[in-house]
Scaffold this motif. Structure first.
Motif, PDB file in Angstrom:
ATOM      1  N   ASP A   8       0.937  -1.255  -0.055  1.00 23.96           N
ATOM      2  CA  ASP A   8       0.128   0.074  -0.020  1.00 23.96           C
ATOM      3  C   ASP A   8       0.743   1.267   0.074  1.00 23.96           C
ATOM      4  O   ASP A   8       1.428   1.648   1.104  1.00 23.96           O
ATOM      5  N   TYR A   9       0.923   1.908  -1.059  1.00 22.78           N
ATOM      6  CA  TYR A   9       1.632   3.010  -1.234  1.00 22.78           C
ATOM      7  C   TYR A   9       1.433   4.188  -0.679  1.00 22.78           C
ATOM      8  O   TYR A   9       1.981   5.265  -0.603  1.00 22.78           O
ATOM      9  N   ALA A  10      -0.181   4.169  -0.555  1.00 22.61           N
ATOM     10  CA  ALA A  10      -0.707   5.290   0.203  1.00 22.61           C
ATOM     11  C   ALA A  10      -0.244   5.447   1.568  1.00 22.61           C
ATOM     12  O   ALA A  10      -0.576   6.411   2.351  1.00 22.61           O
ATOM     13  N   LYS A  11       0.282   4.350   2.438  1.00 22.61           N
ATOM     14  CA  LYS A  11       0.707   4.441   3.640  1.00 22.61           C
ATOM     15  C   LYS A  11       2.222   4.318   3.765  1.00 22.61           C
ATOM     16  O   LYS A  11       2.792   4.801   4.693  1.00 22.61           O
ATOM     17  N   ALA A  12       3.100   3.847   2.830  1.00 22.29           N
ATOM     18  CA  ALA A  12       4.332   3.892   2.820  1.00 22.29           C
ATOM     19  C   ALA A  12       4.898   3.729   1.202  1.00 22.29           C
ATOM     20  O   ALA A  12       4.450   3.328   0.711  1.00 22.29           O
ATOM     21  N   SER A  13       6.140   4.304   1.296  1.00 28.29           N
ATOM     22  CA  SER A  13       6.516   4.471  -0.117  1.00 28.29           C
ATOM     23  C   SER A  13       7.117   3.361  -0.554  1.00 28.29           C
ATOM     24  O   SER A  13       7.468   2.276   0.332  1.00 28.29           O
ATOM     25  N   PRO A  14       7.588   3.078  -1.813  1.00 27.96           N
ATOM     26  CA  PRO A  14       7.948   1.697  -2.332  1.00 27.96           C
ATOM     27  C   PRO A  14       9.539   1.221  -1.513  1.00 27.96           C
ATOM     28  O   PRO A  14       9.385   0.313  -1.382  1.00 27.96           O
ATOM     29  N   PHE A  15      10.255   2.282  -1.331  1.00 27.33           N
ATOM     30  CA  PHE A  15      11.565   2.207  -0.605  1.00 27.33           C
ATOM     31  C   PHE A  15      11.209   1.491   0.764  1.00 27.33           C
ATOM     32  O   PHE A  15      11.914   0.805   1.174  1.00 27.33           O
ATOM     33  N   ALA A  16      10.408   2.357   1.317  1.00 27.98           N
ATOM     34  CA  ALA A  16      10.112   2.021   2.760  1.00 27.98           C
ATOM     35  C   ALA A  16       9.653   0.617   2.803  1.00 27.98           C
ATOM     36  O   ALA A  16       9.548  -0.079   4.139  1.00 27.98           O
ATOM     37  N   SER A  17       8.730   0.347   1.962  1.00 32.32           N
ATOM     38  CA  SER A  17       8.012  -1.033   2.058  1.00 32.32           C
ATOM     39  C   SER A  17       8.944  -2.035   1.961  1.00 32.32           C
ATOM     40  O   SER A  17       8.634  -3.340   2.619  1.00 32.32           O
ATOM     41  N   LEU A  18      10.172  -1.968   1.451  1.00 34.88           N
ATOM     42  CA  LEU A  18      10.968  -3.019   1.390  1.00 34.88           C
ATOM     43  C   LEU A  18      11.980  -3.139   2.853  1.00 34.88           C
ATOM     44  O   LEU A  18      12.488  -4.236   2.889  1.00 34.88           O
ATOM     45  N   LEU A  19      12.078  -2.162   3.276  1.00 34.11           N
ATOM     46  CA  LEU A  19      12.734  -2.038   4.704  1.00 34.11           C
ATOM     47  C   LEU A  19      11.809  -2.279   5.997  1.00 34.11           C
ATOM     48  O   LEU A  19      11.689  -1.552   6.649  1.00 34.11           O
ATOM     49  N   LYS A  20      10.929  -3.420   5.933  1.00 37.62           N
ATOM     50  CA  LYS A  20      10.150  -3.670   6.991  1.00 37.62           C
ATOM     51  C   LYS A  20      10.936  -4.654   8.056  1.00 37.62           C
ATOM     52  O   LYS A  20      11.956  -5.346   7.678  1.00 37.62           O
ATOM     53  N   ASP A  21      10.501  -4.621   9.127  1.00 33.75           N
ATOM     54  CA  ASP A  21      11.157  -5.316  10.267  1.00 33.75           C
ATOM     55  C   ASP A  21      10.581  -6.726  10.169  1.00 33.75           C
ATOM     56  O   ASP A  21       9.602  -7.068   9.354  1.00 33.75           O
ATOM     57  N   GLU A  22      11.003  -7.533  11.132  1.00 32.35           N
ATOM     58  CA  GLU A  22      10.863  -9.139  11.010  1.00 32.35           C
ATOM     59  C   GLU A  22       9.366  -9.318  11.345  1.00 32.35           C
ATOM     60  O   GLU A  22       8.596 -10.085  10.942  1.00 32.35           O
ATOM     61  N   GLY A  23       8.618  -8.409  12.256  1.00 30.22           N
ATOM     62  CA  GLY A  23       7.199  -8.680  12.486  1.00 30.22           C
ATOM     63  C   GLY A  23       6.252  -8.074  11.659  1.00 30.22           C
ATOM     64  O   GLY A  23       5.010  -8.355  11.845  1.00 30.22           O
ATOM     65  N   ALA A  24       6.757  -7.418  10.693  1.00 30.90           N
ATOM     66  CA  ALA A  24       5.849  -6.972   9.553  1.00 30.90           C
ATOM     67  C   ALA A  24       5.174  -8.058   8.965  1.00 30.90           C
ATOM     68  O   ALA A  24       5.684  -8.991   8.249  1.00 30.90           O
ATOM     69  N   GLY A  25       3.819  -7.887   8.576  1.00 32.44           N
ATOM     70  CA  GLY A  25       3.039  -8.827   7.976  1.00 32.44           C
ATOM     71  C   GLY A  25       2.713 -10.025   8.613  1.00 32.44           C
ATOM     72  O   GLY A  25       1.650 -11.038   8.300  1.00 32.44           O
ATOM     73  N   ARG A  26       3.164 -10.130  10.133  1.00 38.19           N
ATOM     74  CA  ARG A  26       2.370 -11.152  10.852  1.00 38.19           C
ATOM     75  C   ARG A  26       1.122 -10.834  11.595  1.00 38.19           C
ATOM     76  O   ARG A  26       0.825  -9.521  11.784  1.00 38.19           O
ATOM     77  N   PHE A  27       0.144 -11.701  11.875  1.00 42.81           N
ATOM     78  CA  PHE A  27      -0.988 -11.477  12.331  1.00 42.81           C
ATOM     79  C   PHE A  27      -1.016 -11.457  13.823  1.00 42.81           C
ATOM     80  O   PHE A  27      -0.328 -12.092  14.562  1.00 42.81           O
ATOM     81  N   ILE A  28      -1.307 -10.001  14.208  1.00 43.35           N
ATOM     82  CA  ILE A  28      -1.485 -10.027  15.708  1.00 43.35           C
ATOM     83  C   ILE A  28      -2.963  -9.649  16.032  1.00 43.35           C
ATOM     84  O   ILE A  28      -3.584  -8.790  15.654  1.00 43.35           O
ATOM     85  N   PRO A  29      -3.407 -10.536  17.126  1.00 42.68           N
ATOM     86  CA  PRO A  29      -4.826 -10.227  17.265  1.00 42.68           C
ATOM     87  C   PRO A  29      -5.071  -8.913  17.925  1.00 42.68           C
ATOM     88  O   PRO A  29      -4.092  -8.592  18.711  1.00 42.68           O
ATOM     89  N   PRO A  30      -6.396  -8.472  17.730  1.00 45.79           N
ATOM     90  CA  PRO A  30      -6.568  -7.307  18.395  1.00 45.79           C
ATOM     91  C   PRO A  30      -6.959  -7.513  19.963  1.00 45.79           C
ATOM     92  O   PRO A  30      -7.614  -8.547  20.357  1.00 45.79           O
ATOM     93  N   VAL A  31      -6.169  -6.813  20.750  1.00 43.31           N
ATOM     94  CA  VAL A  31      -6.132  -6.789  22.429  1.00 43.31           C
ATOM     95  C   VAL A  31      -7.271  -6.071  22.762  1.00 43.31           C
ATOM     96  O   VAL A  31      -6.933  -4.913  22.785  1.00 43.31           O
ATOM     97  N   ALA A  32      -8.355  -6.483  23.374  1.00 46.31           N
ATOM     98  CA  ALA A  32      -9.342  -5.879  23.879  1.00 46.31           C
ATOM     99  C   ALA A  32      -9.080  -5.765  25.675  1.00 46.31           C
ATOM    100  O   ALA A  32      -8.088  -6.317  26.194  1.00 46.31           O
TER     101      ALA A  32
END
Length: 394
Positions: free
Chosen positions: A218-242
């Motif tokens: 989603d380039y509306a949230k991050a630039s193409p360059f920044a989307s490549l420099l993601k941390d290890e936890g990026a893309g993992r599903f984290i349940p919403p904590v209520a």
């Protein structure tokens, strides 16, 4: 005896001429100055006003009815004159205006001209004219829509289009779609069976879930360059904590849960524990098992959670694992449904907030002692779900 003298021819001619002239002049004056017999009849009829059958015509000027296109009417009452011969005729009289010629019958009618039009001979159209939809209005973002080149676009007089330098950099998709209204779309259900579409509440699946296509950047949230420099936890599903949920819910599942063996253990538990429940009820059982995988008080694998203490007869965590009955899949259809639910819940496509961080459940027809020490969450079908107060065993 007197002798008569002969008269000359010139005298005789003059005498004849003088005797003929007065009667001729008198007759000519009478012919010019006096009306004929027909004129006498017309004048007598007009003066007397007697509408006798013998009268040739009788007319008078009367005010027109409301709604007429003329100011006065002159009806004719002649019995031998058909009304059709004067219909539509008239005269522009000085001092009065437009005067229409009508028969006496039409003169006493109070019906306006608009209502006296004969429509009996009117017929339908020879050519059927079909309405044409107006052309779609042009806008700067219509390059993303289907348009027609056969019709000229309709321009709104109040709308003006201008091009300006955008301050956005590296967000090409946002720039291209900034000229039209975005629609709020439902969560993506790509890869999820239609029967589970109503339970899907997450647009993107866990990046390790190979069963689903990876989400596009989603380039509306991050630039193409920044989307490549993601941390290890990026893309993992984290349940919403209520509120009331435990902190270990923020930890993503181990990567091994997406393996074939782990998914088989989860599908088997769903099949034997809840195949008679609704799809939501089966997803709730899968969520409880995965919550235990996240909880440090339980094994860190799905198979370890499902078959924990299976050597204790009727005293293990899930009754089907230690009831002494051999596990046999008798309904392949129900097992395939369990497999789909297992993957969807593991990937985070389906997460039930009403179950939250629950780690326990039991059937409504039993009453275990541990239920009094836990917080009741929700009942789905025959199962009642609970979560602990401390995060592990109470």
């Amino acid at each position: 005896m007197h002798r008569h003298l002969p008269t000359s021819r010139l005298g005789v001619a003059s005498l004849k001429k003088s005797s003929f002239l007065p009667p001729f002049v008198l007759g000519l004056c009478m012919w010019v100055g006096f009306p004929t017999m027909t004129a006498y009849q017309d004048m007598g009829s007009l003066v007397s006003g007697i509408e006798a059958p013998g009268t040739r015509w009788n007319s008078f000027v009367d005010s027109a009815v409301a709604g007429s296109v003329h100011v006065a009417e002159m009806p004719f009452a002649a019995a031998n004159m058909p009304a059709g011969t004067i219909s539509g005729s008239g005269v522009d009289a000085s001092g009065i205006g437009a005067v229409a010629f009508k028969s006496k019958k039409a003169a006493i009618s109070e019906i306006p001209d608009e209502d006296r039009v004969t429509r009996d001979q009117k017929q339908g159209r020879i050519v059927n004219v079909a309405p044409v939809a107006p052309p779609k209005a042009f806008n700067a973002g219509s390059v993303l829509d289907r348009t027609s080149s056969l019709l000229r676009p309709a321009h709104d007089g109040d709308v003006r289009m201008a091009f300006a330098k955008s301050p956005i950099k590296g967000k090409e998709i946002e720039i291209a779609t900034a000229f039209y209204l975005k629609k709020n779309e439902k969560p993506a259900t790509q890869g999820v069976p239609t029967m589970l579409a109503d339970l899907v509440n997450n647009d993107t699946a866990d990046i390790l879930a190979t069963a689903y296509a990876p989400p596009e950047p989603d380039y509306a949230k991050a630039s193409p360059f920044a989307s490549l420099l993601k941390d290890e936890g990026a893309g993992r599903f984290i349940p919403p904590v209520a509120e009331g949920d435990h902190d270990w819910m923020r930890k993503p599942l181990p990567a091994a849960v997406f393996s074939k063996g782990e998914q088989k253990c989860l599908a088997t538990a769903i099949y034997f524990e809840a195949r008679g429940e609704s799809l939501k009820g089966q997803a709730a059982v899968a969520q409880v098992i995965l919550n235990r995988v996240r909880n440090p008080a339980y094994p860190s694998t799905i198979c370890g959670v499902v078959y924990q203490n299976d050597h204790w007869r009727n005293r293990c965590q899930f009754s089907f694992a230690c009831d002494g009955i051999k596990d046999r899949i008798t309904s392949r259809k129900h097992y395939e449904i369990a497999e789909e639910i297992a993957m969807a819940v593991t990937a985070g496509k389906i997460f039930l907030p009403s179950i939250g961080s629950s780690t326990h459940y039991y059937a409504a027809y039993v009453s275990p002692g541990w239920a009094r020490t836990m917080e009741k969450m929700k009942r789905i079908g025959l199962h009642i779900f609970y979560r602990t107060y401390g995060g592990g065993w109470s």
